[in-house]
Motif scaffolding. Structure first.
Motif, PDB file in Angstrom:
ATOM      1  N   LYS A   1       4.077   2.439 -23.771  1.00  0.00           N
ATOM      2  CA  LYS A   1       4.429   3.365 -22.701  1.00  0.00           C
ATOM      3  C   LYS A   1       3.424   3.300 -21.553  1.00  0.00           C
ATOM      4  CE  LYS A   1       5.552   7.552 -23.864  1.00  0.00           C
ATOM      5  NZ  LYS A   1       5.483   8.862 -24.574  1.00  0.00           N
ATOM      6  N   GLY A   2       2.144   3.241 -21.907  1.00  0.00           N
ATOM      7  CA  GLY A   2       1.120   3.158 -20.879  1.00  0.00           C
ATOM      8  C   GLY A   2       1.198   1.856 -20.105  1.00  0.00           C
ATOM      9  N   ILE A   3       1.405   0.755 -20.820  1.00  0.00           N
ATOM     10  CA  ILE A   3       1.517  -0.548 -20.166  1.00  0.00           C
ATOM     11  C   ILE A   3       2.733  -0.573 -19.242  1.00  0.00           C
ATOM     12  CG2 ILE A   3       1.842  -3.026 -20.525  1.00  0.00           C
ATOM     13  CD1 ILE A   3      -0.918  -1.981 -21.377  1.00  0.00           C
ATOM     14  N   ALA A   4       3.850  -0.040 -19.707  1.00  0.00           N
ATOM     15  CA  ALA A   4       5.060  -0.022 -18.883  1.00  0.00           C
ATOM     16  C   ALA A   4       4.860   0.799 -17.615  1.00  0.00           C
ATOM     17  CB  ALA A   4       6.235   0.523 -19.690  1.00  0.00           C
ATOM     18  N   ALA A   5       4.130   1.905 -17.747  1.00  0.00           N
ATOM     19  CA  ALA A   5       3.861   2.740 -16.573  1.00  0.00           C
ATOM     20  C   ALA A   5       3.042   1.969 -15.544  1.00  0.00           C
ATOM     21  CB  ALA A   5       3.128   4.013 -16.991  1.00  0.00           C
ATOM     22  N   LEU A   6       2.020   1.249 -16.004  1.00  0.00           N
ATOM     23  CA  LEU A   6       1.216   0.438 -15.108  1.00  0.00           C
ATOM     24  C   LEU A   6       2.057  -0.623 -14.425  1.00  0.00           C
ATOM     25  CD1 LEU A   6      -1.504  -0.709 -13.997  1.00  0.00           C
ATOM     26  CD2 LEU A   6      -1.613  -2.080 -16.101  1.00  0.00           C
ATOM     27  N   MET A   7       2.838  -1.349 -15.196  1.00  0.00           N
ATOM     28  CA  MET A   7       3.606  -2.468 -14.648  1.00  0.00           C
ATOM     29  C   MET A   7       4.695  -1.998 -13.689  1.00  0.00           C
ATOM     30  SD  MET A   7       1.969  -4.982 -15.764  1.00  0.00           S
ATOM     31  CE  MET A   7       3.035  -6.314 -15.162  1.00  0.00           C
ATOM     32  N   GLY A   8       5.087  -0.740 -13.806  1.00  0.00           N
ATOM     33  CA  GLY A   8       6.099  -0.200 -12.903  1.00  0.00           C
ATOM     34  C   GLY A   8       5.556   0.337 -11.600  1.00  0.00           C
ATOM     35  N   THR A   9       4.223   0.292 -11.415  1.00  0.00           N
ATOM     36  CA  THR A   9       3.645   0.846 -10.193  1.00  0.00           C
ATOM     37  C   THR A   9       3.773  -0.107  -9.019  1.00  0.00           C
ATOM     38  OG1 THR A   9       1.428  -0.051 -10.657  1.00  0.00           O
ATOM     39  CG2 THR A   9       1.928   2.163 -11.489  1.00  0.00           C
ATOM     40  N   SER A  10       3.749   0.481  -7.849  1.00  0.00           N
ATOM     41  CA  SER A  10       3.632  -0.268  -6.599  1.00  0.00           C
ATOM     42  C   SER A  10       2.346   0.152  -5.910  1.00  0.00           C
ATOM     43  CB  SER A  10       4.824   0.023  -5.677  1.00  0.00           C
ATOM     44  OG  SER A  10       6.042  -0.376  -6.271  1.00  0.00           O
ATOM     45  N   TYR A  11       1.775  -0.751  -5.150  1.00  0.00           N
ATOM     46  CA  TYR A  11       0.557  -0.459  -4.393  1.00  0.00           C
ATOM     47  C   TYR A  11       0.835   0.693  -3.429  1.00  0.00           C
ATOM     48  CZ  TYR A  11      -3.547  -1.510  -1.452  1.00  0.00           C
ATOM     49  OH  TYR A  11      -4.730  -1.450  -0.747  1.00  0.00           O
ATOM     50  N   SER A  12       0.010   1.728  -3.479  1.00  0.00           N
ATOM     51  CA  SER A  12       0.241   2.940  -2.685  1.00  0.00           C
ATOM     52  C   SER A  12      -0.568   2.913  -1.392  1.00  0.00           C
ATOM     53  CB  SER A  12      -0.118   4.189  -3.501  1.00  0.00           C
ATOM     54  OG  SER A  12       0.017   5.350  -2.715  1.00  0.00           O
ATOM     55  N   ARG A  13       0.085   2.569  -0.328  1.00  0.00           N
ATOM     56  CA  ARG A  13      -0.602   2.538   0.969  1.00  0.00           C
ATOM     57  C   ARG A  13      -0.940   3.952   1.444  1.00  0.00           C
ATOM     58  NH1 ARG A  13      -0.990  -2.491   2.293  1.00  0.00           N
ATOM     59  NH2 ARG A  13       0.543  -4.001   1.507  1.00  0.00           N
ATOM     60  N   GLU A  14      -0.164   4.937   1.023  1.00  0.00           N
ATOM     61  CA  GLU A  14      -0.479   6.331   1.349  1.00  0.00           C
ATOM     62  C   GLU A  14      -1.813   6.739   0.735  1.00  0.00           C
ATOM     63  OE1 GLU A  14       3.922   8.399   1.858  1.00  0.00           O
ATOM     64  OE2 GLU A  14       2.752   8.719   0.031  1.00  0.00           O
ATOM     65  N   THR A  15      -2.047   6.294  -0.481  1.00  0.00           N
ATOM     66  CA  THR A  15      -3.315   6.606  -1.144  1.00  0.00           C
ATOM     67  C   THR A  15      -4.480   5.972  -0.409  1.00  0.00           C
ATOM     68  OG1 THR A  15      -2.434   7.017  -3.354  1.00  0.00           O
ATOM     69  CG2 THR A  15      -4.656   6.116  -3.233  1.00  0.00           C
ATOM     70  N   ILE A  16      -4.336   4.718  -0.035  1.00  0.00           N
ATOM     71  CA  ILE A  16      -5.408   4.032   0.689  1.00  0.00           C
ATOM     72  C   ILE A  16      -5.675   4.705   2.026  1.00  0.00           C
ATOM     73  CG2 ILE A  16      -6.061   1.860   1.798  1.00  0.00           C
ATOM     74  CD1 ILE A  16      -6.304   1.900  -1.280  1.00  0.00           C
ATOM     75  N   ALA A  17      -4.618   5.089   2.733  1.00  0.00           N
ATOM     76  CA  ALA A  17      -4.797   5.773   4.018  1.00  0.00           C
ATOM     77  C   ALA A  17      -5.550   7.083   3.833  1.00  0.00           C
ATOM     78  CB  ALA A  17      -3.435   6.018   4.662  1.00  0.00           C
ATOM     79  N   ALA A  18      -5.207   7.830   2.780  1.00  0.00           N
ATOM     80  CA  ALA A  18      -5.899   9.092   2.512  1.00  0.00           C
ATOM     81  C   ALA A  18      -7.359   8.858   2.163  1.00  0.00           C
ATOM     82  CB  ALA A  18      -5.198   9.835   1.384  1.00  0.00           C
ATOM     83  N   ASP A  19      -7.630   7.807   1.407  1.00  0.00           N
ATOM     84  CA  ASP A  19      -8.997   7.503   0.996  1.00  0.00           C
ATOM     85  C   ASP A  19      -9.863   7.094   2.185  1.00  0.00           C
ATOM     86  OD1 ASP A  19     -10.883   7.221  -1.207  1.00  0.00           O
ATOM     87  OD2 ASP A  19     -10.847   5.077  -0.747  1.00  0.00           O
ATOM     88  N   ARG A  20      -9.246   6.504   3.184  1.00  0.00           N
ATOM     89  CA  ARG A  20      -9.989   6.060   4.369  1.00  0.00           C
ATOM     90  C   ARG A  20     -10.154   7.171   5.398  1.00  0.00           C
ATOM     91  NH1 ARG A  20     -10.063   2.245   1.249  1.00  0.00           N
ATOM     92  NH2 ARG A  20      -9.634   0.046   1.706  1.00  0.00           N
ATOM     93  N   ASN A  21      -9.523   8.307   5.173  1.00  0.00           N
ATOM     94  CA  ASN A  21      -9.427   9.312   6.242  1.00  0.00           C
ATOM     95  C   ASN A  21      -9.842  10.701   5.755  1.00  0.00           C
ATOM     96  OD1 ASN A  21      -8.742  10.037   8.920  1.00  0.00           O
ATOM     97  ND2 ASN A  21      -6.791  10.856   8.226  1.00  0.00           N
ATOM     98  N   GLN A  22     -10.905  10.781   4.978  1.00  0.00           N
ATOM     99  CA  GLN A  22     -11.381  12.066   4.473  1.00  0.00           C
ATOM    100  C   GLN A  22     -12.388  12.656   5.458  1.00  0.00           C
ATOM    101  OE1 GLN A  22     -11.861  12.323   0.033  1.00  0.00           O
ATOM    102  NE2 GLN A  22     -11.945  10.103   0.205  1.00  0.00           N
TER     103      GLN A  22
END
Length: 267
Positions: free
Chosen positions: A52-73
């Motif tokens: 289940k954990g492996i499937a969850a990882l493999m189903g992810t997409s790179y989150s550009r929203e997360t990167i934008a938030a991390d760069r803009n604190q």
């Protein structure tokens, strides 16, 4: 109230074997993310993460929203006055007093067990999610995996990513569970590794669910106590428990705001 058994130390152990591979495979742009997921999946499987954990990882997409938030604190760079204004401190204090009065028995029980007064917990709850009004809309596993793949703080986020996969295996979260942009989960926004180490089943239903207010606030009290909170001691600047607030959030303006709001809520 039983704490979750898997500690972050164990999770960190899971990450050590693959540390070099992760360090060699990171990106500032997201290119190569699918290939990296395959590396991490192999590492996680070798360390006992289940299907289940492996499937969850493999189903992810790179989150550009997360990167934008991390760069803009930016907010942590503001003055205390502006930070508190932007975070709605007066509203948190006013509503927080109401929450304390309405749930007096609960907060008294938590303070008896962990030594953390209601004001601190309520201030954190209000600051993090407006008392559960907004707990995020980003998929936790995708966010934390993206931050692990990003070169800036890969080593920091790697154990939290492994913890997220373990949480999926246990059924605590799923691949679809949403949280904040950095993968924080629940009412008071725990990173996955901290959820594993400090999460408490506050309502006694047999599972830790940080989207449950009772579990989240009890877990927050447990986190602070485990980090060195001294029952009965103060938490204003210069007092013994003020330093513990740094373990919750490293920004000095955040720590000061929590100490001020907590004291006003406690009256």
């Amino acid at each position: 109230m039983k704490p979750v058994l898997m500690t972050l130390a164990v999770v960190a152990g899971l990450s050590m074997a693959g540390g070099a591979a992760v360090a060699a495979s990171c990106s500032d742009s997201g290119n190569g993310y699918d290939g990296w997921k395959a590396e991490i999946a192999a590492e996680a499987a070798a360390q006992g993460v289940g299907a289940k954990g492996i499937a969850a990882l493999m189903g992810t997409s790179y989150s550009r929203e997360t990167i934008a938030a991390d760069r803009n604190q930016k907010s942590f760079k503001y003055s205390l006055e502006k930070f508190m204004q932007l975070r709605g401190a007066d509203t948190i204090i006013k509503q927080g007093r109401g929450h304390k009065a309405k749930n007096a028995a609960f907060f008294a029980a938590v303070e008896r067990q962990y030594g953390v007064p209601a004001g601190v917990l309520i201030a954190i709850h209000g600051m993090e999610t407006a008392f559960g009004g907004f707990m995020g809309n980003t998929r936790i596993v995708a966010a934390i995996s993206t931050l692990t793949y990003d070169c800036r703080r890969s080593d920091f986020f790697h154990p939290h990513m492994m913890a997220a996969l373990i949480l999926v295996d246990r059924g605590s979260i799923s691949a679809e569970t949403v949280g904040a942009k950095h993968g924080e989960w629940g009412h008071t926004q725990f990173l996955p590794g901290n959820a594993l180490k400090y999460g408490v089943d506050g309502d006694g239903n047999g599972r830790v669910d940080l989207n449950n207010r009772v579990d989240a606030l009890t877990s927050t009290a447990n986190f602070l106590r485990q980090k060195g909170w001294q029952p009965g001691q103060g938490y204003q600047k210069g007092q013994p428990n003020y330093a513990v607030l740094k373990d919750w959030n490293a920004a000095s303006v955040y720590q000061e705001a929590i100490s001020i709001m907590g004291a006003r809520i406690d009256g």
